[in-house]
Design an enzyme around this catalytic site. Structure first.
Site, short mmCIF file in Angstrom:
data_model
loop_
_atom_site.label_atom_id
_atom_site.label_comp_id
_atom_site.label_asym_id
_atom_site.label_seq_id
_atom_site.Cartn_x
_atom_site.Cartn_y
_atom_site.Cartn_z
N HIS A 224 14.31 9.63 45.14
CA HIS A 224 14.56 8.82 43.82
C HIS A 224 13.48 8.81 42.92
CE1 HIS A 224 17.11 6.90 41.22
NE2 HIS A 224 16.19 6.15 40.63
N TYR A 228 11.82 10.28 38.58
CA TYR A 228 10.98 9.86 37.34
C TYR A 228 9.76 10.52 37.20
CZ TYR A 228 14.14 5.99 38.17
OH TYR A 228 15.02 4.94 38.13
N HIS A 380 26.51 11.75 36.60
CA HIS A 380 25.35 10.83 36.25
C HIS A 380 24.01 11.83 36.19
CE1 HIS A 380 22.14 8.25 36.88
NE2 HIS A 380 21.81 8.59 38.06
N PHE A 381 23.88 12.98 37.09
CA PHE A 381 22.63 13.61 36.78
C PHE A 381 22.81 14.67 35.73
CE2 PHE A 381 23.44 17.03 39.84
CZ PHE A 381 24.07 16.46 40.86
N HIS A 382 23.80 15.06 35.46
CA HIS A 382 23.86 16.18 34.25
C HIS A 382 23.53 15.52 32.92
CE1 HIS A 382 25.14 18.81 37.36
NE2 HIS A 382 24.65 19.64 36.71
N ARG A 443 31.83 15.63 45.87
CA ARG A 443 30.84 16.64 45.08
C ARG A 443 30.43 17.78 46.28
NH1 ARG A 443 24.89 13.59 45.48
NH2 ARG A 443 24.21 15.62 44.70
N ARG A 444 29.55 18.54 45.91
CA ARG A 444 29.01 19.66 46.86
C ARG A 444 30.14 20.22 47.55
NH1 ARG A 444 25.00 15.50 48.99
NH2 ARG A 444 23.20 15.93 47.78
FE1 HAS Z 1 20.05 8.32 39.22
C1 HAS Z 1 21.48 9.56 42.00
C2 HAS Z 1 20.44 5.30 40.34
C3 HAS Z 1 17.96 7.25 36.66
C4 HAS Z 1 18.83 11.66 38.65
N1 HAS Z 1 20.35 10.27 40.31
C5 HAS Z 1 20.92 10.48 41.20
C6 HAS Z 1 21.11 11.98 41.91
C7 HAS Z 1 20.16 12.33 40.82
C8 HAS Z 1 19.49 11.54 39.80
C9 HAS Z 1 19.53 14.04 40.60
O1 HAS Z 1 21.18 3.69 42.60
C10 HAS Z 1 21.67 12.56 42.90
C11 HAS Z 1 20.87 12.68 43.90
C12 HAS Z 1 21.41 13.44 45.12
O2 HAS Z 1 21.74 14.83 45.00
O3 HAS Z 1 22.21 12.94 45.85
N2 HAS Z 1 19.44 6.52 38.44
C13 HAS Z 1 19.87 5.39 39.01
C14 HAS Z 1 19.29 4.19 38.29
C15 HAS Z 1 18.65 4.88 37.12
C16 HAS Z 1 18.56 6.32 37.34
C17 HAS Z 1 19.79 2.94 38.25
N3 HAS Z 1 18.90 9.21 37.91
C18 HAS Z 1 18.26 8.74 36.77
C19 HAS Z 1 17.11 9.61 36.19
C20 HAS Z 1 17.37 10.84 36.91
C21 HAS Z 1 18.39 10.57 37.71
C22 HAS Z 1 16.21 9.28 35.19
C23 HAS Z 1 16.90 12.15 36.48
C24 HAS Z 1 16.06 12.53 35.51
N4 HAS Z 1 20.82 7.64 40.87
C25 HAS Z 1 21.08 6.24 41.19
C26 HAS Z 1 21.42 6.03 42.47
C27 HAS Z 1 21.77 7.25 42.77
C28 HAS Z 1 21.39 8.12 41.83
C29 HAS Z 1 21.80 4.65 43.17
C30 HAS Z 1 22.72 7.61 44.21
C31 HAS Z 1 23.97 7.76 44.01
C32 HAS Z 1 24.59 8.00 45.36
O4 HAS Z 1 25.31 7.22 45.99
O5 HAS Z 1 24.49 9.07 45.88
C33 HAS Z 1 17.77 4.20 36.12
O6 HAS Z 1 16.46 4.61 35.76
C34 HAS Z 1 18.56 4.45 34.79
C35 HAS Z 1 17.80 3.72 33.57
C36 HAS Z 1 18.22 4.09 32.27
C37 HAS Z 1 18.73 3.26 31.19
C38 HAS Z 1 19.22 3.92 30.09
C39 HAS Z 1 18.26 3.62 28.95
C40 HAS Z 1 18.62 4.25 27.72
C41 HAS Z 1 17.66 5.07 26.91
C42 HAS Z 1 18.39 5.96 25.80
C43 HAS Z 1 18.57 4.88 24.42
C44 HAS Z 1 19.14 5.70 23.01
C45 HAS Z 1 18.61 5.59 22.02
C46 HAS Z 1 19.09 6.40 21.02
C47 HAS Z 1 17.30 4.84 21.63
C48 HAS Z 1 18.98 1.80 31.46
C49 HAS Z 1 16.34 5.21 27.10
C50 HAS Z 1 19.93 5.92 20.09
C51 HAS Z 1 20.72 6.86 19.10
C52 HAS Z 1 20.85 7.05 17.80
C53 HAS Z 1 21.68 8.10 17.39
C54 HAS Z 1 20.05 6.13 17.03
#
Ligand code: HAS
Length: 577
Positions: A224, A228, A380-382, A443-444
């Protein structure tokens, strides 16, 4: 002090440029295999393989190239460029060449194993599936090579810089890069343990029994926080460059530093959230990791608010009126100077809104039981690694290639359209796969061959077909965007130089600059990180060792179509007498 351009030539220029281009050439294959997957899963491509690459081989190549090779090479190249520009000290070329040889050599070794069908273990490559030993050795060389610049170049150069500038604050991009590679080093340790003491001996036939639960726990100890390691280079760009490209300033420098340090603290002790359904681990520790997973979302929330505040400041600088007028005063389509790069960041941020929300659902211990191992996770991860990370990495690749070649970006209209097509495609893809996942689409698995033909399986569900086709539409649109980007990048790479090659970045000033002790003294943060890791992983690793089922695994088998031969399956699932 605003850093100015650094003229860059010879070996330094070759190292950074090749660390950007080599993985991009592989990424073309990785993205086209993604197109194959999305069409195969929708039953549009019916054949079990394409150009001799079968589904699981293609899925392994897609994941390893896109999620491991492309991201690792880019993080090193971007780190080299940042250190060169912000510390204004030459790179240590002996270290850089050693890193380059290990990373390129390791990649070619692992690529050979995958392309010849000797590694169809997916990018998570955990046991009891086993690949040819060249796959593990290649991956190990890539990872070790990627750590050499951090230990033997960037850290000594940072120490020397601090000595020369005792009262200056460490540049924000340098802090982010050092935090990121400290994370990277810490998480490679558990991965190396399972690779060197379980997978490789198994693959070489030195052992015939393995504890898959221990391997999975060690893999997710790494896995995980790996996300990051991908995300932090993007966040460095969002904090230090996006505000200036938008026409404004970074809203708060201390907030950015706090976000990076919170990632150091909370990124690692969360891996059990990939193992909520794992039998051998006690639920209390899973709940602890679930709680910490919500804590690791905090620095992303800080980023969302700080970046939005910086964009609002820029919009008002550009003449915006009213509460939300700033959103319409941002350079979405500007071709002026480097402002085209803004399109990559804003498209990635919009995708990351989806990625963050779905991540919070994944983290929820109860909701995860609905979405785990379904197409929801693929959505999610795409929008995370396939969204903000890939778009910011591609944009920065084009930006640095133009600078290092001494040319303007070629086919700028294509370079501008690319991220928006990618974003539109992946929003469609994400929504389709999230709904399909909630309907139970796994998946997969090659749906198109196994689930979408009622004559083949009793598992057939008509509504899966519709959402698989919508997902395929999204995938095709994203790939069209990628091909437009490729035209611009290759045109820029082979253009005739018109100015001196250099490394330079549009580093923004900050509105709030005050350096609070909380984010200046790193020692307490590193201590707390190590303590939290020890608290969160000691017992789960002990449980995995003592309660994991020792499984007979017949070692590496050259397997077709990703399916293990029946004989091997019987071996693997035989209960101990
Ligand atoms: Fe995840 C599974 C939970 C972030 C990638 N994640 C995955 C897998 C990948 C992945 C590749 O809790 C699959 C692994 C596998 O092959 O089995 N993930 C999270 C959580 C976060 C999170 C809580 N993941 C990521 C990031 C990834 C990524 C970053 C890649 C870079 N993820 C999980 C969990 C699994 C999981 C479980 C396991 C699921 C399972 O059962 O297998 C957090 O870090 C997310 C926090 C992000 C936010 C969003 C903040 C928003 C932002 C944008 C703001 C927009 C603005 C623009 C300012 C709270 C920063 C405004 C627009 C205008 C036009 C003005």
């Amino acid at each position: 002090m605003q850093a100015t351009a650094i003229p860059t030539k010879g070996a330094t220029r070759f190292i950074i440029l090749s660390e950007l281009i080599i993985p991009f050439i592989l990424l073309i294959l990785g993205v086209l295999l993604g197109l194959y997957q999305v069409l195969a899963r929708a039953g549009i491509i019916k054949s079990a393989d394409v150009f001799g690459i079968n589904y699981y081989q293609g899925l392994t190549l897609h994941g390893v190239i896109n999620a491991i090779v492309f991201t690792t090479f880019f993080a090193v190249a971007f780190g080299n460029a940042i250190m060169l520009h912000q510390l204004r000290r030459p790179l240590k070329m002996g270290v850089q060449w050693a890193a380059w040889v290990l990373m390129v050599g390791g990649t070619l070794m692992a690529a050979w194993a995958m392309l010849t069908g000797r590694a169809t273990v997916l990018y998570t490559f955990y046991l009891p599936m086993v690949a040819h030993w060249t796959f593990y050795v290649g991956a190990t060389l890539l990872l070790i090579g990627s750590l050499l610049p951090y230990f033997l170049d960037w850290i000594p150069n940072t120490v020397a810089w601090r000595r020369e500038n005792p009262n200056a604050k460490l540049p924000l991009a340098v802090l982010g890069t050092l935090v990121n590679f400290t994370l990277w080093f810490l998480i490679i340790l558990p991965l190396a343990t399972t690779v060197l003491f379980q997978m490789l001996p198994m693959s070489l036939g030195l052992v015939s029994e393995v504890n898959p639960l221990l391997s999975r726990t060690l893999f997710w100890f790494f896995g995980h926080a790996l996300v990051y390691f991908w995300l932090l280079p993007s966040y460095i760009m969002l904090y230090t460059m996006l505000p200036k490209l938008a026409g404004g300033k970074l809203y708060s420098d201390p907030a950015a530093r706090l976000a990076f340090l919170l990632f150091l603290l909370f990124s690692i002790p969360v891996g059990l959230h990939h193992q909520y359904t794992e039998g051998g681990l006690s639920s209390g520790w899973k709940l602890w990791h679930a709680f910490l997973t919500f804590m690791v979302a905090l620095p992303s929330f800080i980023t969302a608010f700080t970046v939005a505040a910086s964009l609002e400041h820029a919009g008002r600088n550009n003449g915006a009126q009213g509460v939300f007028g700033w959103m319409s005063k941002l350079p979405y389509w500007s071709r002026e100077g480097d402002k085209w790069l803004f399109a990559y960041f804003i498209s990635g941020l919009i995708l990351f809104l989806f990625g963050g929300i779905t991540g919070i659902v994944n983290a929820s211990y109860s909701l995860n039981l609905v979405v785990h191992n379904t197409a929801w996770i693929v959505g999610h991860f795409h929008t995370t690694v396939g969204g903000l990370v890939t778009l910011s990495f591609l944009g920065m690749t084009l930006y640095l290639v133009a600078r290092l070649r001494g040319v303007e970006v070629k086919a700028k209209p294509l370079a501008l359209a690319a991220p928006y097509l990618w974003m539109i495609g992946f929003v469609i893809f994400e929504i389709a796969l999230s709904i399909a996942g909630l309907q139970g689409v796994p998946r997969r698995s090659n749906l198109g061959i196994s689930y979408l033909d009622p004559s083949q399986t009793h598992l057939y569900r008509g509504d899966w077909l519709f959402w698989s086709h919508v997902g395929a539409l999204g995938g095709v649109i994203a790939v069209v965007g990628f091909l437009l980007f490729t035209v611009s990048l290759l045109g820029t790479l082979f253009a005739k130089p018109v100015k001196q090659p250099e490394v330079d970045f549009p580093i923004a000033e900050a509105i709030h600059e005050e350096a609070t002790p909380l984010v200046v003294n790193l020692r307490p943060w590193v201590t707390a990180t190590l303590l939290l890791i020890a608290i969160s992983y000691t017992y789960p690793v002990y449980e995995s060792m003592t309660r994991g089922q020792i499984t007979k695994v017949p070692g590496y088998q050259s397997i077709q179509n990703g399916l293990v031969p029946q004989s091997a399956l019987r071996e693997q699932t035989r209960l101990p007498e």
